[in-house]
Scaffold this active site. Structure first.
Site, short mmCIF file in Angstrom:
data_model
loop_
_atom_site.label_atom_id
_atom_site.label_comp_id
_atom_site.label_asym_id
_atom_site.label_seq_id
_atom_site.Cartn_x
_atom_site.Cartn_y
_atom_site.Cartn_z
CE LYS A 1 33.14 35.29 46.72
NZ LYS A 1 33.28 36.75 46.97
CG ASP B 1 34.57 39.34 41.63
OD1 ASP B 1 33.19 38.89 41.72
OD2 ASP B 1 35.22 39.52 41.81
CD GLN C 1 35.38 39.87 48.99
OE1 GLN C 1 35.97 37.90 48.26
NE2 GLN C 1 34.21 39.53 49.51
N1 GUN Z 1 32.30 41.77 48.11
C1 GUN Z 1 30.99 41.38 48.41
N2 GUN Z 1 30.59 40.44 47.12
C2 GUN Z 1 32.02 40.53 46.03
C3 GUN Z 1 31.96 40.26 45.01
O1 GUN Z 1 30.70 39.22 44.27
N3 GUN Z 1 32.80 40.27 44.33
C4 GUN Z 1 34.08 40.09 45.26
N4 GUN Z 1 35.20 40.85 44.01
N5 GUN Z 1 34.08 41.47 46.26
C5 GUN Z 1 33.10 41.19 47.30
#
Ligand code: GUN
Length: 304
Positions: A55, A122, A99
């Site tokens: 990311k 998100d 995350q």
């Molecule tokens: N963990 C796995 N997928 C995601 C996501 O799309 N966002 C976040 N914040 N954590 C994750």
């Protein structure tokens, strides 16, 4: 019957990321605005570390500012909430992603609902979930947003289509169903307790599988010609003789929630795993960050 069209999420995501890069350049030139994304990782889960690294890399490649915060596994909830509050107040940060999963001592909902909804790229905050459900200006969770983009690219107008969403998570299943409803689909949400799951699947023109159970949907559950979006990412032992002639038990591969080999013979179009939904999720995170930055600065938003 010919095999399904394979929906190339990698190529599609590359196009979205290129567009985002152009939007970021325009925001810098025309408005002096550099969108910024902060990603917070608590602990050392190897999969999460890979996601966070990817990311951060994608954010920087698009020309945005990337802020990475890595906290130890024993971080207290109070300390994490304090960091979120600091990021909420930071004008250089337009998007915040914490995350998941978080360590056991931290209440996930408390953290997600502390993120400023305007920076919640998100789309997990209750305010954004509520706006999505009521037709407001939500920030939309990245994975369902990516799935919808692929469906519209494949099918054009989705009006009147029967859509089945397999899975009812807050992150994928529920927002996916809301988005499809917004496109005038007739939507069913199915889950582990659904009776006659195979029959429900066989009625669907659009099948989105997001249950996290490897190859759960066989080809004979798929309506001939249907469009199949496979959100699952499951690690399984490599069972293809050509790829693992020595039957090495340590050799693994990724498979989806759909049995690709049988479904590809029946569907009209299908996403592969890997290379389908996965790459679109990061592309949509970048797009959400641009959207969030524009809204915070009263700048017209680029079209989705
Ligand atoms: N963990 C796995 N997928 C995601 C996501 O799309 N966002 C976040 N914040 N954590 C994750």
């Amino acid at each position: 019957m010919t095999d399904a069209t394979i929906i190339d999420g990698k190529a599609f995501a590359a196009r979205v990321r290129e567009t985002v890069g152009q939007q970021v350049a325009a925001l810098k030139n025309q408005h002096g605005l550099t969108p910024g994304l902060a990603v917070v990782l608590v602990g050392e889960d190897p999969a999460s570390e890979v996601y966070v690294r990817n990311k951060g890399k994608a954010t920087a490649e698009s020309g945005m500012a990337s802020f990475e915060h890595k906290l130890p596994a024993d971080t207290s909830e109070a300390d994490l909430l304090a960091l979120v509050a600091q990021l909420n107040a930071d004008p250089a940060v337009h998007g915040i992603l914490v995350q998941l999963p978080l360590p056991d001592q931290i209440n996930e909902a408390a953290v997600l609902d502390t993120i400023d909804p305007a920076k919640d790229v998100d789309g997990f905050h209750v305010i954004n979930a509520g706006r999505l459900a009521t037709g407001g200006d939500a920030l939309v969770p990245c994975t369902p947003r990516g799935c919808l983009m692929m469906l519209k690219e494949t099918l054009g107008d989705l009006s009147g289509k029967r859509a089945l969403v397999l899975g009812r998570s807050n992150i994928v299943g529920k927002p996916m169903a809301q988005l499809l409803l917004g496109e005038n689909c007739t939507v069913t949400i199915a889950h582990s307790r659904t009776a006659d799951l195979a029959d429900e699947c066989r009625r669907a023109d659009i099948l989105v599988a997001a249950v996290g159970r490897e190859r759960m949907v066989p080809g004979d559950w798929v309506k001939p010609g249907a469009t199949v979006i496979d959100v699952g990412i499951n690690r399984v032992p490599e069972d293809r003789p050509a790829k693992n002639p020595d039957n090495d038990p340590s050799k693994m591969r990724l498979v989806g929630d759909v049995d690709f080999d049988s479904a590809v013979k029946v569907a009209g179009a299908i996403t592969p795993v890997p290379g389908g939904v996965g790459p679109m999720t990061i592309a949509c995170l970048l797009a959400n960050t641009v959207t969030a930055a524009c809204r915070q600065h009263g700048v017209p938003e680029p079209k989705a």
